[in-house]
Design a protein around this motif. Structure first.
Motif, PDB file in Angstrom:
ATOM      1  N   LYS A  70       0.885  -1.175  -0.086  1.00 41.26           N
ATOM      2  CA  LYS A  70       0.158  -0.220  -0.012  1.00 41.26           C
ATOM      3  C   LYS A  70       1.050   1.097  -0.107  1.00 41.26           C
ATOM      4  N   LEU A  71       1.836   1.098   0.933  1.00 44.95           N
ATOM      5  CA  LEU A  71       2.663   2.492   0.969  1.00 44.95           C
ATOM      6  C   LEU A  71       3.529   2.533  -0.429  1.00 44.95           C
ATOM      7  N   ALA A  72       3.787   1.602  -1.222  1.00 43.30           N
ATOM      8  CA  ALA A  72       4.329   1.772  -2.400  1.00 43.30           C
ATOM      9  C   ALA A  72       3.250   2.661  -3.596  1.00 43.30           C
ATOM     10  N   ARG A  73       2.118   2.671  -3.169  1.00 38.86           N
ATOM     11  CA  ARG A  73       1.284   3.246  -4.109  1.00 38.86           C
ATOM     12  C   ARG A  73       0.566   4.269  -3.377  1.00 38.86           C
ATOM     13  N   HIS A  74       1.064   5.159  -2.230  1.00 43.00           N
ATOM     14  CA  HIS A  74       0.564   5.932  -1.684  1.00 43.00           C
ATOM     15  C   HIS A  74       0.690   7.269  -2.519  1.00 43.00           C
ATOM     16  N   PRO A  75      -0.306   8.142  -2.568  1.00 43.91           N
ATOM     17  CA  PRO A  75      -0.103   9.332  -3.181  1.00 43.91           C
ATOM     18  C   PRO A  75       0.709  10.315  -2.395  1.00 43.91           C
TER      19      PRO A  75
END
Length: 310
Positions: A70-75
């Motif tokens: 999730k962090l790897a795709r956090h805006p």
């Protein structure tokens, strides 16, 4: 998470931006709680300190750990870099650096792009790091040290240090460090060290010269680093294992801003184990390598990024 004109100007001048307490305690806790189990694994992607069992770096957790996927795709982490480059990004590297209490070793003076160029044949500096503190960072637990404005030198000469620590690094000569520090203000700001609470974020240029000392304090200093690269600037060879230098150049699509505290589906392709192919390496140059300009040339960069690395 759009950068203001003032922030763009600061990034151009200093080579980094610091956002204290950008992530909430709840968001940070959900990440931090996942670290001990990841560090306990006896896998190639866990690099341990020289002469110690403490983990120095955990690689590629976004491929097998839901919180870090999730962090790897956090805006908040992706959009500022997209804003600077004006282009979609892919994940070149994902690591959880564990500078553990009493055992965390030094990171020598270096530029990240120096390693990405020499090892991975990344065409230009159109890549940078975004880091989030998972622990409070203070003056005593080995904080990052930056030389402000050193990114303006572009790619500097480096040597491959294979012996100082457990992780090989392309490091910068001490004499050049003295020159860069003096140019940046010497004892009056020639070296800066952002410190702050867990959840703080740093964005810094791939040519910014930086380092960190050993951690002799009783406090851990764990941080996550997303190395984000413009899709058009992907690496030119697979000299290093895939868990270190990723080979999937698919553009990152962001999740909603509340993804660290709410449920969203994410892909975990290595959940059941890292594939054998991830350990295979080659010195052969990729046929589709995007060498559109020389490593020292920034002519292909958007204006904001070009001026930052001139």
């Amino acid at each position: 998470m759009k950068l203001t004109p003032e922030q763009l100007e600061q990034f151009d001048r200093d080579g980094y931006l610091f956002f204290p307490g950008l992530f909430t305690p709840e968001e940070t806790k959900n990440l931090n709680d996942a670290v001990p189990e990841l560090y306990s694994r006896r896998e190639a992607y866990n690099v341990r300190e020289k002469g110690s069992d403490a983990v120095r770096t955990n690689f590629a957790a976004h491929l097998y750990s839901e919180p870090f996927a999730k962090l790897a795709r956090h805006p908040r982490m992706i959009e500022p870099v997209q804003d600077l480059f004006g282009e979609e990004l892919y994940m070149h590297q994902f690591k959880i650096n564990g500078k553990m209490a009493f055992e965390g070793d030094v990171w020598q003076w270096h530029q990240d792009y120096g390693t990405w160029l020499n090892d991975d044949l990344m065409p230009t500096e159109r890549a940078m790091n975004v880091a989030i503190f998972l622990d409070d960072v203070n003056a005593f637990n080995g904080p990052l040290m930056f030389i402000p404005g050193s990114h303006k030198k572009g790619v500097v000469e480096a040597k491959h240090d294979l012996s100082t620590t457990s992780y090989p690094l392309w490091t910068v000569d001490n004499d050049l460090i003295r020159q860069l520090v003096q140019r940046a203000g010497d004892k009056d700001g020639g070296i800066v060290s952002p410190t702050g609470p867990a959840g703080s974020m740093i964005l810094f240029h791939s040519c910014l010269v930086h380092a960190s000392t050993s951690n002799l304090s009783p406090w851990n200093r764990v941080s996550v680093y997303l190395s984000l690269c413009a899709v058009s600037n992907h690496i030119g060879r697979h000299k290093r294992p895939e868990y270190i230098a990723h080979r999937d150049f698919t553009p990152i699509s962001c999740l909603p801003d509340d993804c660290l505290v709410n449920s969203y589906p994410v892909d975990l392709p290595w959940l059941n184990g890292m594939p054998e192919s991830a350990l295979q390496t080659s010195l052969e140059k990729l046929k589709e390598a995007a060498w559109t300009c020389t490593p020292n040339s920034c002519n292909a960069l958007p204006k904001t990024a070009r001026s930052a690395s001139a």
